[in-house]
Design an enzyme around this catalytic site. Structure first.
Site, short mmCIF file in Angstrom:
data_model
loop_
_atom_site.label_atom_id
_atom_site.label_comp_id
_atom_site.label_asym_id
_atom_site.label_seq_id
_atom_site.Cartn_x
_atom_site.Cartn_y
_atom_site.Cartn_z
N GLY A 184 29.34 23.11 66.77
CA GLY A 184 29.26 23.06 68.22
C GLY A 184 29.56 24.62 68.49
N ILE A 186 32.52 26.42 67.96
CA ILE A 186 33.32 27.35 67.04
C ILE A 186 32.39 27.20 65.82
CG2 ILE A 186 35.27 27.25 65.28
CD1 ILE A 186 36.71 25.59 67.76
N SER A 205 25.59 18.02 60.60
CA SER A 205 26.50 16.98 61.30
C SER A 205 25.49 15.85 61.54
CB SER A 205 27.03 17.52 62.40
OG SER A 205 26.18 17.90 63.53
N THR A 265 39.81 24.33 59.75
CA THR A 265 40.60 24.69 60.91
C THR A 265 40.49 23.63 61.95
OG1 THR A 265 38.55 26.05 61.54
CG2 THR A 265 40.67 27.27 60.10
N ARG A 267 40.55 19.38 62.23
CA ARG A 267 41.61 18.29 61.99
C ARG A 267 41.69 17.90 60.38
NH1 ARG A 267 42.36 20.52 65.88
NH2 ARG A 267 42.70 19.83 68.00
N GLU A 296 52.59 17.44 61.01
CA GLU A 296 52.95 18.85 61.48
C GLU A 296 54.31 18.82 62.16
OE1 GLU A 296 49.84 20.79 63.49
OE2 GLU A 296 48.36 20.42 61.93
N HIS A 315 48.98 25.83 61.51
CA HIS A 315 48.06 25.48 62.80
C HIS A 315 48.20 26.44 63.81
CE1 HIS A 315 46.40 21.64 64.99
NE2 HIS A 315 45.72 22.75 64.97
#
Length: 351
Positions: A184, A186, A205, A265, A267, A296, A315
């Site tokens: 996508g 990023i 993907s 980076t 999930r 977190e 994060h």
């Protein structure tokens, strides 16, 4: 107009946070109570112009995370508006039911898997997101890759403490294969930077096409398995969902080269965390660069804090000036639109 006050009261009373309040409207309008959660960097008030709504809200900003749900509820149960930063505090059905006065929940970003949108709709809560984030996650991906391959933490620590002068040998990027899970926005930017380093870039993907991959200079891997087995670096850039949750488990990690690195980076639940820790402990992969975790803040005793082949950050992929200004500007716009009776950027459950 701004009234800041401090407290040393126990966390149940004030969470040891700075409190910002506007107690009554100068224009005679109804005032709604609003809380901003998890403002770790004390940035909320400086990153946007809140003056357009401060005569219509009573605002409390909390800088520390609420680990205990009872303490969280005690702090915000009288709020009609709550602002959250990404997934720092999940809003599941159980929590929402304990907040009967909540009318507007604002989250940064236009997607937040930690909010139960179905429960929110059933409870009559409007959930609004914000647009615009910046390129921080792309840049951090490369910071993690370079930190791992050049052993930057180890070499910096040695320099600072008088340790050995040059004790590691870096791993070259040029000529290596970069495998991207997800292409996508990023992922595409990561691909272009990989090419600038002289890397061969491949991607996979579930719905990725060869043409789409070629558009950013990447080749389409024949399968997830082929990508994992042939790449020197695997970087994850997928949205968390039913198809991606647990996508990388023990079997997939075992397919990777012993010299390969995994970068996440995106999930944490996309990767089986127990399997990843085992792979790192056994050195079945060379290392991992991580910015996301299932819990977190990361618990103090989590092994990911101490494994020598992990380069980890808390994060911070999206934590940049540009992203924060976009987010908090959007937060103010969302609240103003709601107060005016026309909510914007409304998030709805996926059918």
């Amino acid at each position: 107009m701004e009234d800041y006050s401090y407290t040393k009261a126990p966390v149940r009373e004030m969470m040891l946070s700075k409190r910002f309040e506007i107690r009554q409207s100068k224009k005679g309008r109804a005032v709604m109570k609003c809380a901003v959660l998890d403002d770790y960097q004390n940035a909320a008030m400086s990153m946007a112009d809140w003056s357009v709504i401060t005569d219509r809200i009573e605002l409390n900003v909390y800088h520390q995370h609420f680990d205990d749900e009872d303490e969280l509820v005690a702090a915000i149960e009288d709020c009609e508006i709550v602002v959250i930063m990404r997934e720092r505090t999940p809003f599941r059905s159980g929590l929402l039911k304990r907040l009967p006065r909540l009318k507007l929940l604002v989250t940064t970003g236009m997607r937040n898997a930690s909010i139960d949108l179905v429960a929110a709709v059933e409870q009559g809560i409007v959930v609004s997101g914000t647009r615009g984030g910046g390129e921080g996650t792309t840049e951090l991906t490369w910071a993690l890759i370079l930190g791992l391959t050049r052993k930057l933490v180890q070499e910096n620590e040695a320099l600072r403490t008088g340790g050995p002068w040059q004790s590691t040998i870096g791993v070259d990027l040029s000529g290596k294969r970069l495998g991207l899970l997800g292409l996508g926005h990023i992922g595409s930017n990561v691909a272009r930077i990989g090419q600038a380093f002289g890397m061969e870039v491949a991607a996979w993907s579930a719905n990725l096409t060869a043409d789409r991959a070629a558009a950013v200079g990447a080749t389409l891997a024949s399968s997830k398995e082929e990508l994992l087995a042939s790449s020197d670096f695997i970087s994850i850039h997928l949205v968390l969902g039913d198809r991606s949750r647990g996508l990388i488990g023990a079997r997939e990690l075992n397919l990777m080269k012993k010299t390969a690195y995994l970068i996440n980076t995106s999930r944490a639940p996309i990767v089986d965390q127990d399997a990843l820790i085992q792979a790192l402990r056994s050195s079945s992969i060379a290392g991992a660069g991580l910015d996301v975790y299932e819990q977190e803040p990361l618990p103090a005793d989590d092994p990911l804090r101490t494994l020598p082949n992990v380069f980890a950050t808390p994060h911070i992929g999206y934590v940049t000036e540009a992203a924060y200004r976009n987010f908090f500007r959007g937060i103010v716009e969302d609240i103003e639109a709601y107060l005016n009776g026309s909510p914007i950027n409304v998030l709805k459950p996926q059918v």
